[in-house]
Scaffold this motif. Structure first.
Motif, PDB file in Angstrom:
ATOM      1  N   ALA A 227      37.294  77.635  45.347  1.00  0.00           N
ATOM      2  CA  ALA A 227      36.992  76.205  45.436  1.00  0.00           C
ATOM      3  C   ALA A 227      36.374  75.839  46.784  1.00  0.00           C
ATOM      4  CB  ALA A 227      38.267  75.394  45.201  1.00  0.00           C
ATOM      5  N   ALA A 228      36.875  76.420  47.864  1.00  0.00           N
ATOM      6  CA  ALA A 228      36.348  76.085  49.191  1.00  0.00           C
ATOM      7  C   ALA A 228      34.900  76.525  49.341  1.00  0.00           C
ATOM      8  CB  ALA A 228      37.216  76.736  50.267  1.00  0.00           C
ATOM      9  N   SER A 229      34.551  77.682  48.794  1.00  0.00           N
ATOM     10  CA  SER A 229      33.173  78.150  48.922  1.00  0.00           C
ATOM     11  C   SER A 229      32.204  77.249  48.178  1.00  0.00           C
ATOM     12  CB  SER A 229      33.065  79.591  48.417  1.00  0.00           C
ATOM     13  OG  SER A 229      33.199  79.654  47.005  1.00  0.00           O
ATOM     14  N   LEU A 230      32.637  76.710  47.030  1.00  0.00           N
ATOM     15  CA  LEU A 230      31.754  75.813  46.279  1.00  0.00           C
ATOM     16  C   LEU A 230      31.414  74.573  47.092  1.00  0.00           C
ATOM     17  CD1 LEU A 230      33.037  75.847  42.575  1.00  0.00           C
ATOM     18  CD2 LEU A 230      30.839  76.659  43.432  1.00  0.00           C
ATOM     19  N   LEU A 231      32.373  74.083  47.873  1.00  0.00           N
ATOM     20  CA  LEU A 231      32.114  72.905  48.694  1.00  0.00           C
ATOM     21  C   LEU A 231      31.118  73.193  49.800  1.00  0.00           C
ATOM     22  CD1 LEU A 231      35.717  71.419  48.956  1.00  0.00           C
ATOM     23  CD2 LEU A 231      33.856  70.722  47.439  1.00  0.00           C
ATOM     24  N   HIS A 232      30.894  74.487  50.070  1.00  0.00           N
ATOM     25  CA  HIS A 232      29.884  74.887  51.053  1.00  0.00           C
ATOM     26  C   HIS A 232      28.663  75.508  50.370  1.00  0.00           C
ATOM     27  CE1 HIS A 232      33.535  74.587  53.567  1.00  0.00           C
ATOM     28  NE2 HIS A 232      32.687  74.248  54.525  1.00  0.00           N
ATOM     29  N   HIS A 233      28.475  75.154  49.102  1.00  0.00           N
ATOM     30  CA  HIS A 233      27.292  75.556  48.335  1.00  0.00           C
ATOM     31  C   HIS A 233      27.201  77.063  48.118  1.00  0.00           C
ATOM     32  CE1 HIS A 233      26.023  71.434  48.578  1.00  0.00           C
ATOM     33  NE2 HIS A 233      25.903  71.467  49.889  1.00  0.00           N
ATOM     34  N   ARG A 234      28.357  77.716  48.006  1.00  0.00           N
ATOM     35  CA  ARG A 234      28.369  79.132  47.667  1.00  0.00           C
ATOM     36  C   ARG A 234      29.295  79.353  46.474  1.00  0.00           C
ATOM     37  NH1 ARG A 234      29.760  79.263  52.996  1.00  0.00           N
ATOM     38  NH2 ARG A 234      31.816  80.162  52.461  1.00  0.00           N
ATOM     39  N   ALA A 235      28.937  80.285  45.622  1.00  0.00           N
ATOM     40  CA  ALA A 235      29.767  80.638  44.474  1.00  0.00           C
ATOM     41  C   ALA A 235      30.355  82.018  44.722  1.00  0.00           C
ATOM     42  CB  ALA A 235      28.939  80.632  43.191  1.00  0.00           C
ATOM     43  N   GLU A 236      31.611  82.036  45.176  1.00  0.00           N
ATOM     44  CA  GLU A 236      32.286  83.286  45.491  1.00  0.00           C
ATOM     45  C   GLU A 236      33.470  83.481  44.553  1.00  0.00           C
ATOM     46  OE1 GLU A 236      33.355  83.111  49.585  1.00  0.00           O
ATOM     47  OE2 GLU A 236      31.272  83.036  50.304  1.00  0.00           O
TER      48      GLU A 236
ATOM     49  N   ARG B 168      12.771  75.790  48.643  1.00  0.00           N
ATOM     50  CA  ARG B 168      12.783  77.244  48.618  1.00  0.00           C
ATOM     51  C   ARG B 168      13.850  77.732  47.637  1.00  0.00           C
ATOM     52  NH1 ARG B 168       9.631  79.583  52.325  1.00  0.00           N
ATOM     53  NH2 ARG B 168      10.609  81.602  51.899  1.00  0.00           N
ATOM     54  N   ARG B 169      13.541  78.837  46.969  1.00  0.00           N
ATOM     55  CA  ARG B 169      14.468  79.409  45.998  1.00  0.00           C
ATOM     56  C   ARG B 169      15.762  79.825  46.701  1.00  0.00           C
ATOM     57  NH1 ARG B 169      11.225  82.531  44.190  1.00  0.00           N
ATOM     58  NH2 ARG B 169      10.636  81.676  42.163  1.00  0.00           N
ATOM     59  N   CYS B 170      16.905  79.497  46.111  1.00  0.00           N
ATOM     60  CA  CYS B 170      18.187  79.854  46.701  1.00  0.00           C
ATOM     61  C   CYS B 170      18.417  81.363  46.610  1.00  0.00           C
ATOM     62  CB  CYS B 170      19.329  79.138  45.976  1.00  0.00           C
ATOM     63  SG  CYS B 170      19.476  77.382  46.348  1.00  0.00           S
ATOM     64  N   LYS B 171      19.177  81.859  47.540  1.00  0.00           N
ATOM     65  CA  LYS B 171      19.595  83.246  47.488  1.00  0.00           C
ATOM     66  C   LYS B 171      20.639  83.417  46.385  1.00  0.00           C
ATOM     67  CE  LYS B 171      18.859  83.875  52.463  1.00  0.00           C
ATOM     68  NZ  LYS B 171      19.502  84.189  53.768  1.00  0.00           N
ATOM     69  N   PRO B 172      20.804  84.618  45.850  1.00  0.00           N
ATOM     70  CA  PRO B 172      21.819  84.843  44.819  1.00  0.00           C
ATOM     71  C   PRO B 172      23.198  84.368  45.274  1.00  0.00           C
ATOM     72  CG  PRO B 172      20.405  86.771  45.014  1.00  0.00           C
ATOM     73  CD  PRO B 172      20.029  85.855  46.141  1.00  0.00           C
ATOM     74  N   GLY B 173      23.875  83.658  44.391  1.00  0.00           N
ATOM     75  CA  GLY B 173      25.205  83.155  44.706  1.00  0.00           C
ATOM     76  C   GLY B 173      25.231  81.838  45.438  1.00  0.00           C
ATOM     77  N   GLN B 174      24.045  81.283  45.768  1.00  0.00           N
ATOM     78  CA  GLN B 174      23.972  80.002  46.456  1.00  0.00           C
ATOM     79  C   GLN B 174      23.835  78.867  45.441  1.00  0.00           C
ATOM     80  OE1 GLN B 174      24.014  79.138  49.868  1.00  0.00           O
ATOM     81  NE2 GLN B 174      24.765  81.223  50.175  1.00  0.00           N
ATOM     82  N   VAL B 175      24.537  77.772  45.701  1.00  0.00           N
ATOM     83  CA  VAL B 175      24.443  76.578  44.857  1.00  0.00           C
ATOM     84  C   VAL B 175      23.260  75.738  45.309  1.00  0.00           C
ATOM     85  CG1 VAL B 175      25.594  74.444  44.153  1.00  0.00           C
ATOM     86  CG2 VAL B 175      26.912  76.560  44.402  1.00  0.00           C
ATOM     87  N   GLY B 176      22.449  75.289  44.380  1.00  0.00           N
ATOM     88  CA  GLY B 176      21.305  74.440  44.690  1.00  0.00           C
ATOM     89  C   GLY B 176      20.949  73.578  43.495  1.00  0.00           C
TER      90      GLY B 176
END
Length: 585
Positions: free
Chosen positions: A355-364, A395-403
């Motif tokens: 949950a914390a990573s999602l708030l920082h635009h990452r899907a971990e 720009r295209r997001c890196k894999p695992g990045q929320v955009g």
């Protein structure tokens, strides 16, 4: 009409005409007048005749390409009016009739849509036409329009040699007005090519065939009810039972009873509808259901909750429902209807994320901390592209990045009607560094791709930034609703109190009808739950009467509109709490 073409490859006017010729007595639609046993049936031949008669009326007053508002309640009159517009090659404009008890909210939007589309005719029923005369005074598009009734007894007959007007795939077929502020409606221009592309995608992924059976209660004023519930059955050639959304919302058992009675293989709706079934269908009612023939239970238009999928599957398994029938999908009106969908007959894929990573635009992958589980919404059609893009840089997001979710392909609409600047901004985006320089639709939704499967995180404009931390309103709303038995599920809105700062959090919640719990107790419970689990200070809690929190026709919470209505004093507020209050009032 090319004799070698299958009906599903023709325009929708030609599709209906072909089915009326090949299978004139086959049932096209059944409409349940009361949501239960009182029904009206129309065959392909009769629907073709009614559409032809309506088109003949339209042709007397309008030229091809003129806009015609369809102002009918859900039912066979609406279906006939829709195809009448296709037959006459005029552009249909869908809108719900003004609600007598909510004129301050429904009438201004109706007038704004009519003005924006510059409608020249209105297809309606005699009852709505007569009732509208006392509401629509003044000089505006509707008062200047030709009002034509589309009921069967009023339509007459078209000339014997009358044939549907041919349409080019690039011609605009329909204006689908998005849910937004009443002062700035935006009509999505759906072309005949858009409708055909998306209808083919739906047919393939749902596995539809003439042996399929549909049961649809969704409003025809929204893309899911219009394209999925009316156009898709004609496109494939299977019968579909229709009924009013009001009858289902009032008694959700009617939905599953209809699926059981008519042997429907395809039906669905927003997540909240499945939740209503779990909450309001008794064990005695469940025992009478047979859901074994239900193959596609599509779920879309609002956040799909894993807990709802689990509860619904468990509760209705004894009635023959299979969890593999759940079909979570993603789409929006600007892409006609559906953008991504999973493989049929496979259980929904759940993705537990940190949950914390999602708030920082990452899907971990979830670890030992908080977990947010997202439901996979499948993949796009082969001739479409879905990309995840940083909205600020393109720009295209890196894999695992929320955009932001961007979409390209033949189902993407032609733009917004007469809104060149907004069309360029929304429909002509380009990814920085993309060698193909494709134009993309900016959806305004946040998501991430996991091995090609789309996970939807939330709405870009709804994200709250409080003390430098991102927060998604559905997370706050879920917690708040669960704080007290008084509060209705999926009927709350979390937003910033003003547009200039996200720091001041407000939560508006509906209460259950007839519940006599103390309002102060419920509001205090909301504050404790949100502050305790999210460490967020709440600056306002408002409890409202049932039906107060505004939603789109597909069930999405309209958070920004809710804020505006609250500020204007137009919500039916039963109780409020502010930080300066010594006690909740």
């Amino acid at each position: 009409m090319a004799a070698t073409q299958a009906p599903s490859q023709l325009g929708f006017a030609e599709q209906l005409a072909a089915r009326a010729q090949a299978s004139p007595d086959a049932t096209a639609f059944i409409y349940l007048l009361d949501g239960e046993g009182k029904e009206e049936t129309i065959t392909y031949a009769r629907l073709h005749a009614r559409a032809s008669a309506i088109a003949s009326q339209l042709a007397e007053h309008l030229s091809p390409g003129a806009r015609t508002m369809i102002l009918c309640p859900p039912g066979l009159d609406y279906v006939a009016a829709l195809f009448g517009c296709f037959y006459a090659a005029v552009i249909g404009v869908s809108a719900s009739p003004p609600h007598p008890k909510r004129l301050h909210r429904t009438l201004p939007r109706l007038l704004a849509i009519a003005a924006d589309a510059d409608v020249e005719a209105v297809l309606t029923t005699a009852a709505i036409r007569d009732g509208a005369q006392g509401l629509l005074g003044g000089d505006h598009a509707l008062s200047r329009s030709h009002w034509l009734t589309c009921e069967e007894e009023d339509g007459g007959e078209a000339p014997a040699d009358w044939m549907p007007q041919p349409a080019d795939p690039s011609d605009v077929a329909f204006l689908q007005y998005t849910s937004g502020s009443t002062g700035n409606p935006r009509g999505v221009m759906l072309t005949h090519g858009n409708l055909l592309s998306n209808s083919n995608f739906i047919a393939r992924t749902f596995g539809h065939s003439p042996a399929s059976r549909g049961f649809i209660w969704l409003p025809p004023y929204h893309d899911m009810g219009l394209i999925g519930g009316i156009l898709q059955p004609v496109h494939v050639g299977f019968p579909c039972v229709l009924t009013s959304p009001i009858t289902i919302i009032k008694q959700p058992a009617r939905w599953l009873e209809g699926i059981s009675r008519y042997g429907a293989t395809t039906s669905g709706g927003p997540n909240f509808a499945y939740e209503l079934c779990v909450q309001r269908i008794s064990s005695a009612q469940r025992e009478k259901l047979d859901l074994s023939r239900w193959e596609v239970a599509f779920n879309g238009a609002e956040p799909i909750r894993p807990s709802t999928i689990e509860r619904f599957s468990r509760v209705f398994e004894p009635a023959g429902f299979r969890a593999s029938a759940f079909f979570p999908c993603y789409g929006l009106a600007e892409a006609t209807l559906m953008v991504t969908a999973p493989a049929k007959s496979e259980p929904p894929v759940l993705h537990p994320l940190d949950a914390a990573s999602l708030l920082h635009h990452r899907a971990e992958t979830a670890g030992e901390g908080g977990v947010t589980t997202l439901v996979g919404c499948g993949r796009a059609d082969s001739d479409h592209r879905v990309e995840i893009v940083y909205p600020s840089t393109s720009r295209r997001c890196k894999p695992g990045q929320v955009g932001e979710i961007w979409v390209s392909g033949p189902s993407v609409a032609a733009g917004y009607w007469r809104c060149e600047a907004e069309t360029a901004e929304t429909f002509a985006a380009r990814i920085d560094g993309d060698p193909g320089q494709h134009e993309f639709l900016r959806t305004g939704d946040l998501g991430v791709l996991d091995d090609g499967e789309l996970l939807v995180v939330g709405r870009l404009k709804d994200v709250l930034i409080i003390r430098g931390q991102n927060h998604h309103p559905p997370d706050i709303e879920d917690l708040a609703e669960s704080a007290h038995v008084l509060l209705r599920a999926h009927c709350s809105a979390a937003f910033a109190l003003d547009e200039t700062s996200d720091e001041r959090l407000a939560i508006v919640l509906e209460v259950e009808p007839g519940c006599e719990c103390e309002h102060a107790e419920a509001m205090n419970a909301v504050r404790r739950r949100v502050t305790g689990e999210l460490d967020l200070q709440v600056h306002l809690v408002a409890l409202c009467a049932p039906g107060s929190v505004p939603k789109t026709t597909s069930g999405k919470i309209q958070r920004q509109l809710c804020r505006s209505l609250l500020a204007a004093g137009e919500l039916e507020v039963l109780a409020e709490w502010h930080p300066h209050d010594q006690a909740a009032r």
